[in-house]
Write a protein that holds these residues in place. Structure first.
Motif, PDB file in Angstrom:
ATOM      1  N   THR A  83      50.207  41.846 129.767  1.00 15.85           N
ATOM      2  CA  THR A  83      48.824  41.169 130.169  1.00 15.85           C
ATOM      3  C   THR A  83      48.028  42.602 130.716  1.00 15.85           C
ATOM      4  O   THR A  83      46.728  42.634 130.115  1.00 15.85           O
ATOM      5  CB  THR A  83      49.038  40.276 131.221  1.00 15.85           C
ATOM      6  OG1 THR A  83      49.869  38.949 130.609  1.00 15.85           O
ATOM      7  CG2 THR A  83      47.703  39.449 131.476  1.00 15.85           C
ATOM      8  N   PHE A  84      48.492  43.486 131.467  1.00 15.59           N
ATOM      9  CA  PHE A  84      47.602  44.630 131.937  1.00 15.59           C
ATOM     10  C   PHE A  84      47.402  45.320 130.780  1.00 15.59           C
ATOM     11  O   PHE A  84      46.093  45.900 130.800  1.00 15.59           O
ATOM     12  CB  PHE A  84      48.811  45.310 133.030  1.00 15.59           C
ATOM     13  CG  PHE A  84      48.048  46.351 133.551  1.00 15.59           C
ATOM     14  CD1 PHE A  84      46.851  46.158 134.432  1.00 15.59           C
ATOM     15  CD2 PHE A  84      48.217  47.763 133.430  1.00 15.59           C
ATOM     16  CE1 PHE A  84      46.229  47.192 135.210  1.00 15.59           C
ATOM     17  CE2 PHE A  84      47.745  48.846 133.947  1.00 15.59           C
ATOM     18  CZ  PHE A  84      46.852  48.511 134.763  1.00 15.59           C
ATOM     19  N   GLY A  85      48.254  45.521 129.749  1.00 17.61           N
ATOM     20  CA  GLY A  85      47.779  46.481 128.689  1.00 17.61           C
ATOM     21  C   GLY A  85      46.794  45.860 127.823  1.00 17.61           C
ATOM     22  O   GLY A  85      46.023  46.416 127.472  1.00 17.61           O
ATOM     23  N   GLY A  86      46.826  44.447 127.555  1.00 19.43           N
ATOM     24  CA  GLY A  86      45.779  43.779 126.868  1.00 19.43           C
ATOM     25  C   GLY A  86      44.498  43.726 127.663  1.00 19.43           C
ATOM     26  O   GLY A  86      43.377  43.979 127.100  1.00 19.43           O
ATOM     27  N   THR A  87      44.530  43.786 129.039  1.00 21.84           N
ATOM     28  CA  THR A  87      43.309  43.643 129.540  1.00 21.84           C
ATOM     29  C   THR A  87      42.613  45.239 129.634  1.00 21.84           C
ATOM     30  O   THR A  87      41.306  45.138 129.256  1.00 21.84           O
ATOM     31  CB  THR A  87      43.589  43.246 131.120  1.00 21.84           C
ATOM     32  OG1 THR A  87      43.989  42.164 131.235  1.00 21.84           O
ATOM     33  CG2 THR A  87      42.306  43.549 132.120  1.00 21.84           C
ATOM     34  N   LEU A  88      43.426  46.025 129.768  1.00 25.75           N
ATOM     35  CA  LEU A  88      42.887  47.388 129.524  1.00 25.75           C
ATOM     36  C   LEU A  88      42.493  47.828 128.339  1.00 25.75           C
ATOM     37  O   LEU A  88      41.177  48.551 128.204  1.00 25.75           O
ATOM     38  CB  LEU A  88      44.010  48.634 129.878  1.00 25.75           C
ATOM     39  CG  LEU A  88      44.516  48.515 131.332  1.00 25.75           C
ATOM     40  CD1 LEU A  88      45.417  49.782 131.532  1.00 25.75           C
ATOM     41  CD2 LEU A  88      42.992  49.039 132.252  1.00 25.75           C
ATOM     42  N   LEU A  89      42.933  47.226 127.243  1.00 19.75           N
ATOM     43  CA  LEU A  89      42.368  47.431 125.745  1.00 19.75           C
ATOM     44  C   LEU A  89      41.130  46.622 125.693  1.00 19.75           C
ATOM     45  O   LEU A  89      40.099  47.046 125.006  1.00 19.75           O
ATOM     46  CB  LEU A  89      43.461  46.988 124.890  1.00 19.75           C
ATOM     47  CG  LEU A  89      43.283  47.198 123.420  1.00 19.75           C
ATOM     48  CD1 LEU A  89      43.162  48.690 123.071  1.00 19.75           C
ATOM     49  CD2 LEU A  89      44.296  46.361 122.484  1.00 19.75           C
ATOM     50  N   GLY A  90      41.208  45.362 125.941  1.00 22.77           N
ATOM     51  CA  GLY A  90      40.090  44.474 126.114  1.00 22.77           C
ATOM     52  C   GLY A  90      38.722  45.110 126.677  1.00 22.77           C
ATOM     53  O   GLY A  90      37.555  45.264 126.338  1.00 22.77           O
ATOM     54  N   LEU A  91      39.058  45.769 127.909  1.00 24.13           N
ATOM     55  CA  LEU A  91      37.931  46.364 128.827  1.00 24.13           C
ATOM     56  C   LEU A  91      37.338  47.690 127.920  1.00 24.13           C
ATOM     57  O   LEU A  91      36.247  47.925 127.971  1.00 24.13           O
ATOM     58  CB  LEU A  91      38.487  46.746 130.091  1.00 24.13           C
ATOM     59  CG  LEU A  91      37.533  47.264 131.190  1.00 24.13           C
ATOM     60  CD1 LEU A  91      36.275  46.232 131.425  1.00 24.13           C
ATOM     61  CD2 LEU A  91      38.005  47.499 132.402  1.00 24.13           C
ATOM     62  N   ALA A  92      38.511  48.527 127.486  1.00 24.55           N
ATOM     63  CA  ALA A  92      37.853  49.629 126.589  1.00 24.55           C
ATOM     64  C   ALA A  92      37.097  49.249 125.491  1.00 24.55           C
ATOM     65  O   ALA A  92      36.188  50.240 125.117  1.00 24.55           O
ATOM     66  CB  ALA A  92      39.323  50.373 126.180  1.00 24.55           C
ATOM     67  N   VAL A  93      37.393  48.175 124.737  1.00 21.72           N
ATOM     68  CA  VAL A  93      36.449  47.587 123.612  1.00 21.72           C
ATOM     69  C   VAL A  93      35.120  47.211 124.159  1.00 21.72           C
ATOM     70  O   VAL A  93      34.282  47.366 123.507  1.00 21.72           O
ATOM     71  CB  VAL A  93      37.453  46.814 122.645  1.00 21.72           C
ATOM     72  CG1 VAL A  93      36.333  46.385 121.811  1.00 21.72           C
ATOM     73  CG2 VAL A  93      38.576  47.582 122.266  1.00 21.72           C
ATOM     74  N   ALA A  94      35.218  46.282 125.009  1.00 24.34           N
ATOM     75  CA  ALA A  94      34.180  45.639 125.610  1.00 24.34           C
ATOM     76  C   ALA A  94      33.089  46.494 126.225  1.00 24.34           C
ATOM     77  O   ALA A  94      31.925  46.322 126.407  1.00 24.34           O
ATOM     78  CB  ALA A  94      34.294  44.387 126.256  1.00 24.34           C
ATOM     79  N   PRO A 117      31.610  49.417 125.843  1.00 25.59           N
ATOM     80  CA  PRO A 117      30.444  50.075 125.062  1.00 25.59           C
ATOM     81  C   PRO A 117      29.424  48.855 124.974  1.00 25.59           C
ATOM     82  O   PRO A 117      28.069  48.935 124.818  1.00 25.59           O
ATOM     83  CB  PRO A 117      31.068  50.490 123.909  1.00 25.59           C
ATOM     84  CG  PRO A 117      32.528  50.881 124.301  1.00 25.59           C
ATOM     85  CD  PRO A 117      32.790  49.912 125.371  1.00 25.59           C
ATOM     86  N   LEU A 118      29.965  47.543 124.330  1.00 27.20           N
ATOM     87  CA  LEU A 118      29.194  46.468 124.218  1.00 27.20           C
ATOM     88  C   LEU A 118      28.396  45.995 125.462  1.00 27.20           C
ATOM     89  O   LEU A 118      27.183  45.429 125.352  1.00 27.20           O
ATOM     90  CB  LEU A 118      29.941  45.405 123.656  1.00 27.20           C
ATOM     91  CG  LEU A 118      30.713  45.578 122.565  1.00 27.20           C
ATOM     92  CD1 LEU A 118      31.451  44.380 121.938  1.00 27.20           C
ATOM     93  CD2 LEU A 118      29.705  45.804 121.290  1.00 27.20           C
ATOM     94  N   PHE A 119      28.901  46.069 126.497  1.00 29.60           N
ATOM     95  CA  PHE A 119      28.368  45.782 127.836  1.00 29.60           C
ATOM     96  C   PHE A 119      27.088  46.682 128.265  1.00 29.60           C
ATOM     97  O   PHE A 119      26.032  46.167 128.405  1.00 29.60           O
ATOM     98  CB  PHE A 119      29.230  45.615 129.080  1.00 29.60           C
ATOM     99  CG  PHE A 119      30.254  44.427 129.152  1.00 29.60           C
ATOM    100  CD1 PHE A 119      29.817  43.294 128.610  1.00 29.60           C
ATOM    101  CD2 PHE A 119      31.397  44.549 129.758  1.00 29.60           C
ATOM    102  CE1 PHE A 119      30.543  42.136 128.831  1.00 29.60           C
ATOM    103  CE2 PHE A 119      32.371  43.500 129.693  1.00 29.60           C
ATOM    104  CZ  PHE A 119      32.167  42.261 129.058  1.00 29.60           C
ATOM    105  N   ILE A 120      27.309  47.957 128.033  1.00 29.27           N
ATOM    106  CA  ILE A 120      26.377  48.786 127.969  1.00 29.27           C
ATOM    107  C   ILE A 120      25.217  48.618 127.111  1.00 29.27           C
ATOM    108  O   ILE A 120      24.095  48.666 127.446  1.00 29.27           O
ATOM    109  CB  ILE A 120      26.765  50.221 127.999  1.00 29.27           C
ATOM    110  CG1 ILE A 120      27.925  50.677 129.002  1.00 29.27           C
ATOM    111  CG2 ILE A 120      26.031  51.435 128.078  1.00 29.27           C
ATOM    112  CD1 ILE A 120      28.568  51.750 129.033  1.00 29.27           C
ATOM    113  N   ILE A 121      25.358  48.512 125.773  1.00 31.27           N
ATOM    114  CA  ILE A 121      24.299  48.305 124.639  1.00 31.27           C
ATOM    115  C   ILE A 121      23.810  47.023 124.994  1.00 31.27           C
ATOM    116  O   ILE A 121      22.408  47.086 124.903  1.00 31.27           O
ATOM    117  CB  ILE A 121      25.084  48.374 123.318  1.00 31.27           C
ATOM    118  CG1 ILE A 121      25.665  49.571 122.984  1.00 31.27           C
ATOM    119  CG2 ILE A 121      24.050  47.703 122.318  1.00 31.27           C
ATOM    120  CD1 ILE A 121      26.459  49.774 121.698  1.00 31.27           C
TER     121      ILE A 121
END
Length: 169
Positions: free
Chosen positions: A55-66, A68-72
């Motif tokens: 779960t922790f790894g998935g959260t970090l991966l999702g945050l890393a992907v999301a 840039p989208l949040f910034i854009i």
């Protein structure tokens, strides 16, 4: 005392390393219940720890992907988030005011029942009864205020008399 300590040291020096380790272990082994508890909880704990790591790894991966989208999309997301937050706050505030109003009406109904105002009583009778109770309460408070004022005045006069006696001597 010193001889007992010396004897204990000599006994420990005579023991073999295996005997020394065995002396540290408890005399009897764990019970069947303790062994069963460890055998059951160890795999369960390991599985839950694995799930937490995934779960922790998935959260970090999702945050890393999301990120840039949040910034854009932040020029759109920030006002949208503020609008949603304001709407939620409005609904919660409305509900709180509604609950407060209902509880106030409920308290008023219980109070009127307690003082003897029934639905069969006419409005002028209820108003007259409420007016009498307010007058009684006001009279009681007025009397208490007068008594308190007199007590304060007498204390002040006693204090003033003592101050004058102190300056005369």
């Amino acid at each position: 005392m010193a001889t007992q300590y010396g004897q204990q040291q000599q006994q420990q020096q005579r023991q073999t390393p295996t005997e020394a380790i065995k002396s540290l272990l408890p005399e009897k082994g764990p019970s069947a219940q303790q062994v069963l508890a460890v055998a059951t909880l160890l795999p369960l704990g390991a599985f839950l720890l694995l799930l937490a790591g995934l779960t922790f790894g998935g959260t970090l991966l999702g945050l890393a992907v999301a990120t840039p989208l949040f910034i854009i999309f932040s020029p759109v997301l920030v006002p949208a988030a503020l609008t949603v937050a304001a709407a939620v706050a409005g609904f919660l505030t409305s509900g709180a005011f509604g609950i407060t109003g209902l509880s106030s009406l409920s308290w008023l109904a219980r109070y009127l029942r307690r003082i003897g105002v029934t639905p069969a009583a006419t409005l002028p009778e209820a108003a007259e009864q409420a007016k009498r109770r307010v007058q009684e309460t006001a009279g009681y408070l007025g009397q208490k205020t007068r008594e308190t004022g007199q007590a304060v005045q007498s204390k002040a006069q006693e204090g003033g008399g003592r101050a004058q006696e102190g300056t005369k001597t």
